[in-house]
Design a protein around this motif. Structure first.
Motif, mmCIF file in Angstrom:
data_model
loop_
_atom_site.group_PDB
_atom_site.id
_atom_site.type_symbol
_atom_site.label_atom_id
_atom_site.label_comp_id
_atom_site.label_asym_id
_atom_site.label_seq_id
_atom_site.Cartn_x
_atom_site.Cartn_y
_atom_site.Cartn_z
ATOM 1 N N TYR A 36 13.050 -0.665 91.811
ATOM 2 C CA TYR A 36 14.091 0.350 91.773
ATOM 3 C C TYR A 36 14.889 0.188 90.479
ATOM 4 O O TYR A 36 15.015 -0.919 89.950
ATOM 5 C CB TYR A 36 15.054 0.193 92.958
ATOM 6 C CG TYR A 36 14.476 0.587 94.287
ATOM 7 C CD1 TYR A 36 13.614 -0.254 94.974
ATOM 8 C CD2 TYR A 36 14.802 1.814 94.869
ATOM 9 C CE1 TYR A 36 13.071 0.109 96.194
ATOM 10 C CE2 TYR A 36 14.279 2.188 96.103
ATOM 11 C CZ TYR A 36 13.417 1.328 96.748
ATOM 12 O OH TYR A 36 12.887 1.697 97.955
ATOM 13 N N GLN A 38 18.817 0.817 88.986
ATOM 14 C CA GLN A 38 20.185 1.090 89.412
ATOM 15 C C GLN A 38 21.092 1.162 88.185
ATOM 16 O O GLN A 38 21.159 0.213 87.395
ATOM 17 C CB GLN A 38 20.705 0.013 90.377
ATOM 18 C CG GLN A 38 22.071 0.345 90.946
ATOM 19 C CD GLN A 38 22.521 -0.633 92.014
ATOM 20 O OE1 GLN A 38 22.104 -1.783 92.028
ATOM 21 N NE2 GLN A 38 23.385 -0.176 92.914
ATOM 22 N N GLY A 41 27.557 1.677 89.196
ATOM 23 C CA GLY A 41 28.304 2.517 90.123
ATOM 24 C C GLY A 41 27.465 3.528 90.883
ATOM 25 O O GLY A 41 28.023 4.398 91.550
ATOM 26 N N ARG A 42 26.136 3.426 90.788
ATOM 27 C CA ARG A 42 25.263 4.376 91.470
ATOM 28 C C ARG A 42 24.343 3.656 92.451
ATOM 29 O O ARG A 42 24.203 2.436 92.408
ATOM 30 C CB ARG A 42 24.397 5.143 90.452
ATOM 31 C CG ARG A 42 25.132 5.705 89.266
ATOM 32 C CD ARG A 42 26.042 6.855 89.660
ATOM 33 N NE ARG A 42 25.336 8.018 90.127
ATOM 34 C CZ ARG A 42 24.902 8.995 89.356
ATOM 35 N NH1 ARG A 42 25.069 8.938 88.051
ATOM 36 N NH2 ARG A 42 24.290 10.041 89.882
ATOM 37 N N GLY A 43 23.721 4.428 93.345
ATOM 38 C CA GLY A 43 22.740 3.838 94.246
ATOM 39 C C GLY A 43 21.415 3.623 93.531
ATOM 40 O O GLY A 43 21.107 4.299 92.553
ATOM 41 N N PRO A 44 20.598 2.678 94.005
ATOM 42 C CA PRO A 44 19.282 2.446 93.394
ATOM 43 C C PRO A 44 18.383 3.668 93.554
ATOM 44 O O PRO A 44 18.499 4.416 94.525
ATOM 45 C CB PRO A 44 18.724 1.267 94.198
ATOM 46 C CG PRO A 44 19.927 0.607 94.803
ATOM 47 C CD PRO A 44 20.894 1.706 95.066
ATOM 48 N N PHE A 46 14.262 4.761 93.452
ATOM 49 C CA PHE A 46 12.885 4.257 93.547
ATOM 50 C C PHE A 46 12.092 4.616 92.298
ATOM 51 O O PHE A 46 12.177 5.740 91.791
ATOM 52 C CB PHE A 46 12.224 4.872 94.778
ATOM 53 C CG PHE A 46 10.752 4.581 94.896
ATOM 54 C CD1 PHE A 46 9.813 5.522 94.492
ATOM 55 C CD2 PHE A 46 10.318 3.372 95.409
ATOM 56 C CE1 PHE A 46 8.461 5.256 94.608
ATOM 57 C CE2 PHE A 46 8.953 3.112 95.527
ATOM 58 C CZ PHE A 46 8.032 4.056 95.121
#
Lengths: 115, 114
Positions: A36, A38, A41-44, A46
Protein backbone atom coordinates in the motif's frame (compact mmCIF):
# COMPACT_ATOMS: atom_id res chain seq x y z
CA UNK A 1 2.39 -14.80 16.01
CA UNK A 2 3.15 -13.34 12.65
CA UNK A 3 5.36 -10.24 12.59
CA UNK A 4 6.35 -7.98 9.75
CA UNK A 5 9.54 -5.95 9.54
CA UNK A 6 10.05 -3.02 7.22
CA UNK A 7 13.05 -0.74 7.29
CA UNK A 8 12.04 2.10 9.58
CA UNK A 9 14.70 4.40 8.21
CA UNK A 10 13.70 6.67 5.39
CA UNK A 11 14.95 5.79 1.93
CA UNK A 12 16.32 8.76 -0.01
CA UNK A 13 17.01 8.35 -3.72
CA UNK A 14 17.56 10.50 -6.77
CA UNK A 15 14.85 10.97 -9.37
CA UNK A 16 15.14 8.42 -12.16
CA UNK A 17 16.72 5.73 -9.98
CA UNK A 18 15.07 2.51 -8.85
CA UNK A 19 13.77 2.43 -5.29
CA UNK A 20 13.79 -0.95 -3.54
CA UNK A 21 11.87 -1.48 -0.32
CA UNK A 22 12.04 -4.61 1.82
CA UNK A 23 9.40 -6.48 3.78
CA UNK A 24 10.36 -9.45 5.95
CA UNK A 25 7.99 -11.65 7.90
CA UNK A 26 8.86 -13.99 10.69
CA UNK A 27 6.51 -16.92 10.70
CA UNK A 28 4.38 -18.89 8.26
CA UNK A 29 4.06 -17.82 4.63
CA UNK A 30 0.78 -15.99 4.05
CA UNK A 31 -1.72 -16.74 1.29
CA UNK A 32 -0.85 -13.36 -0.19
CA UNK A 33 1.10 -10.23 0.48
CA UNK A 34 0.06 -6.69 -0.40
CA UNK A 35 1.70 -3.29 -0.76
CA UNK A 36 0.00 0.00 0.00
CA UNK A 37 0.97 3.62 -0.43
CA UNK A 38 0.14 6.18 2.26
CA UNK A 39 0.47 9.94 1.92
CA UNK A 40 0.66 12.14 5.05
CA UNK A 41 -2.70 12.49 6.78
CA UNK A 42 -4.43 10.13 4.34
CA UNK A 43 -5.59 6.53 4.39
CA UNK A 44 -3.45 3.84 2.69
CA UNK A 45 -4.14 3.06 -0.95
CA UNK A 46 -3.74 -0.45 -2.38
CA UNK A 47 -1.02 -0.89 -4.99
CA UNK A 48 -0.26 -4.54 -5.65
CA UNK A 49 -0.98 -8.04 -4.41
CA UNK A 50 1.19 -11.11 -4.87
CA UNK A 51 0.13 -14.63 -3.99
CA UNK A 52 2.30 -17.25 -2.30
CA UNK A 53 2.65 -19.25 -5.52
CA UNK A 54 3.79 -16.20 -7.52
CA UNK A 55 7.40 -15.07 -7.70
CA UNK A 56 6.91 -11.68 -9.28
CA UNK A 57 4.17 -9.22 -10.17
CA UNK A 58 4.37 -6.03 -12.22
CA UNK A 59 2.18 -2.99 -12.67
CA UNK A 60 3.50 -0.11 -14.75
CA UNK A 61 6.66 1.10 -12.94
CA UNK A 62 6.03 -1.13 -9.92
CA UNK A 63 7.39 -4.61 -9.36
CA UNK A 64 6.91 -6.91 -6.38
CA UNK A 65 8.73 -10.14 -5.66
CA UNK A 66 7.86 -12.78 -3.09
CA UNK A 67 10.40 -15.28 -1.77
CA UNK A 68 8.79 -17.71 0.66
CA UNK A 69 12.17 -19.33 1.40
CA UNK A 70 13.67 -16.05 2.56
CA UNK A 71 10.30 -14.92 3.97
CA UNK A 72 10.75 -11.68 2.13
CA UNK A 73 9.08 -9.40 -0.38
CA UNK A 74 10.83 -6.69 -2.34
CA UNK A 75 8.97 -3.71 -3.77
CA UNK A 76 10.62 -1.84 -6.64
CA UNK A 77 9.72 1.49 -8.22
CA UNK A 78 11.64 2.05 -11.44
CA UNK A 79 12.33 5.49 -12.93
CA UNK A 80 11.27 7.03 -9.63
CA UNK A 81 9.71 10.50 -9.53
CA UNK A 82 9.28 13.03 -6.71
CA UNK A 83 5.55 12.22 -6.84
CA UNK A 84 6.44 8.70 -5.65
CA UNK A 85 7.51 10.14 -2.29
CA UNK A 86 5.27 8.56 0.35
CA UNK A 87 5.23 5.85 3.00
CA UNK A 88 4.90 2.33 1.63
CA UNK A 89 3.27 -0.33 3.76
CA UNK A 90 3.57 -4.08 3.46
CA UNK A 91 0.61 -6.20 4.61
CA UNK A 92 0.01 -9.91 5.02
CA UNK A 93 -3.10 -11.97 5.50
CA UNK A 94 -3.14 -13.21 9.09
CA UNK A 95 -4.51 -16.61 8.17
CA UNK A 96 -2.51 -19.81 8.49
CA UNK A 97 -3.25 -22.30 5.74
CA UNK A 98 -5.65 -20.02 3.92
CA UNK A 99 -6.79 -16.44 3.52
CA UNK A 100 -8.86 -14.80 6.23
CA UNK A 101 -8.99 -11.32 4.68
CA UNK A 102 -7.62 -9.92 7.96
CA UNK A 103 -4.38 -8.08 7.35
CA UNK A 104 -1.39 -7.40 9.55
CA UNK A 105 0.63 -4.36 8.51
CA UNK A 106 4.27 -3.37 8.75
CA UNK A 107 5.18 0.05 10.10
CA UNK A 108 6.06 1.28 6.63
CA UNK A 109 9.10 2.78 4.94
CA UNK A 110 9.20 6.44 4.01
CA UNK A 111 10.50 6.99 0.50
CA UNK A 112 11.81 10.42 -0.48
CA UNK A 113 12.68 10.97 -4.14
CA UNK A 114 14.89 13.98 -4.67
CA UNK A 115 14.55 15.96 -7.93
CA UNK B 1 -15.86 6.22 -7.69
CA UNK B 2 -15.91 3.76 -4.83
CA UNK B 3 -15.61 5.20 -1.40
CA UNK B 4 -15.18 4.66 2.31
CA UNK B 5 -16.30 7.73 4.22
CA UNK B 6 -15.41 8.48 7.81
CA UNK B 7 -17.66 10.98 9.48
CA UNK B 8 -15.03 13.19 11.12
CA UNK B 9 -11.49 13.98 10.03
CA UNK B 10 -10.53 15.64 13.30
CA UNK B 11 -12.02 15.32 16.77
CA UNK B 12 -10.99 16.66 20.16
CA UNK B 13 -12.61 15.04 23.19
CA UNK B 14 -12.12 15.08 26.93
CA UNK B 15 -11.16 12.14 29.10
CA UNK B 16 -14.22 10.11 30.04
CA UNK B 17 -16.36 11.24 27.11
CA UNK B 18 -18.13 8.71 24.93
CA UNK B 19 -16.90 8.93 21.34
CA UNK B 20 -18.52 7.63 18.18
CA UNK B 21 -16.57 7.19 14.97
CA UNK B 22 -18.75 6.43 11.97
CA UNK B 23 -17.75 4.72 8.75
CA UNK B 24 -19.84 4.17 5.62
CA UNK B 25 -18.87 2.32 2.43
CA UNK B 26 -20.72 2.34 -0.88
CA UNK B 27 -19.17 -0.77 -2.44
CA UNK B 28 -21.53 -3.37 -0.95
CA UNK B 29 -18.57 -4.96 0.81
CA UNK B 30 -19.18 -7.65 3.39
CA UNK B 31 -16.02 -7.08 5.43
CA UNK B 32 -15.33 -3.95 7.45
CA UNK B 33 -12.43 -3.14 9.75
CA UNK B 34 -11.26 -0.57 12.25
CA UNK B 35 -7.54 0.06 12.67
CA UNK B 36 -5.62 2.59 14.68
CA UNK B 37 -2.29 3.95 13.49
CA UNK B 38 0.41 5.27 15.78
CA UNK B 39 3.99 6.32 14.98
CA UNK B 40 6.39 3.41 15.24
CA UNK B 41 3.56 0.91 15.78
CA UNK B 42 1.93 0.92 12.39
CA UNK B 43 -1.68 -0.09 11.84
CA UNK B 44 -3.20 -2.30 14.52
CA UNK B 45 -6.54 -4.05 14.13
CA UNK B 46 -9.15 -3.11 16.73
CA UNK B 47 -12.32 -4.86 15.54
CA UNK B 48 -13.67 -6.29 12.34
CA UNK B 49 -16.94 -7.55 10.94
CA UNK B 50 -17.63 -10.08 8.20
CA UNK B 51 -21.38 -9.46 8.11
CA UNK B 52 -24.23 -7.39 9.48
CA UNK B 53 -24.61 -7.69 13.26
CA UNK B 54 -21.42 -9.72 13.39
CA UNK B 55 -18.24 -8.51 15.09
CA UNK B 56 -14.93 -10.00 16.11
CA UNK B 57 -12.10 -8.67 18.23
CA UNK B 58 -8.84 -7.77 16.60
CA UNK B 59 -5.49 -7.41 18.32
CA UNK B 60 -6.29 -4.40 20.55
CA UNK B 61 -10.04 -4.36 21.36
CA UNK B 62 -9.75 -3.17 24.97
CA UNK B 63 -11.55 0.12 25.55
CA UNK B 64 -13.49 -0.11 22.28
CA UNK B 65 -16.74 -1.55 21.02
CA UNK B 66 -18.34 -1.63 17.58
CA UNK B 67 -21.74 -1.74 15.96
CA UNK B 68 -22.80 -2.99 12.56
CA UNK B 69 -26.55 -2.67 12.15
CA UNK B 70 -26.41 -2.16 8.38
CA UNK B 71 -24.09 -3.63 5.79
CA UNK B 72 -22.70 -0.29 4.71
CA UNK B 73 -22.06 1.17 8.16
CA UNK B 74 -19.53 0.19 10.83
CA UNK B 75 -19.23 2.31 13.96
CA UNK B 76 -16.41 2.39 16.48
CA UNK B 77 -17.31 3.41 20.02
CA UNK B 78 -15.02 4.55 22.79
CA UNK B 79 -17.17 4.14 25.90
CA UNK B 80 -14.95 6.34 28.08
CA UNK B 81 -12.16 8.01 26.15
CA UNK B 82 -8.68 8.04 27.65
CA UNK B 83 -5.56 9.94 26.63
CA UNK B 84 -3.89 6.74 25.37
CA UNK B 85 -6.63 6.50 22.76
CA UNK B 86 -5.33 9.61 21.05
CA UNK B 87 -4.55 8.27 17.59
CA UNK B 88 -5.42 8.14 13.91
CA UNK B 89 -8.36 5.78 13.35
CA UNK B 90 -8.77 4.18 9.96
CA UNK B 91 -11.83 2.36 8.69
CA UNK B 92 -11.53 -0.07 5.80
CA UNK B 93 -13.70 -2.45 3.82
CA UNK B 94 -13.13 -5.41 1.53
CA UNK B 95 -15.09 -7.89 -0.52
CA UNK B 96 -15.70 -11.29 1.04
CA UNK B 97 -14.21 -14.47 -0.34
CA UNK B 98 -11.38 -15.11 -2.74
CA UNK B 99 -7.72 -14.67 -2.00
CA UNK B 100 -7.52 -10.95 -2.56
CA UNK B 101 -8.46 -9.08 0.60
CA UNK B 102 -7.66 -5.72 -0.96
CA UNK B 103 -8.64 -3.11 1.61
CA UNK B 104 -10.27 0.19 0.74
CA UNK B 105 -9.52 2.76 3.41
CA UNK B 106 -11.23 5.92 4.49
CA UNK B 107 -9.29 9.14 4.96
CA UNK B 108 -8.94 8.58 8.67
CA UNK B 109 -10.20 10.26 11.83
CA UNK B 110 -7.58 11.92 13.98
CA UNK B 111 -8.77 11.80 17.57
CA UNK B 112 -7.17 13.82 20.36
CA UNK B 113 -8.24 13.04 23.93
CA UNK B 114 -7.34 15.75 26.45
Amino acid sequence: SQKIEQNSEALNIQEGKTATLTCNYTNYSPAYLQWYRQDPGRGPVFLLLIRENEKEKRKERLKVTFDTTLKQSLFHITASQPADSATYLCALDMGYGGATNKLIFGTGTLLAVQP
Amino acid sequence: DVKVTQSSRYLVKRTGEKVFLECVQDMDHENMFWYRQDPGLGLRLIYFSYDVKMKEKGDIPEGYSVSREKKERFSLILESASTNQTSMYLCASSKAGGNTGELFFGEGSRLTVL
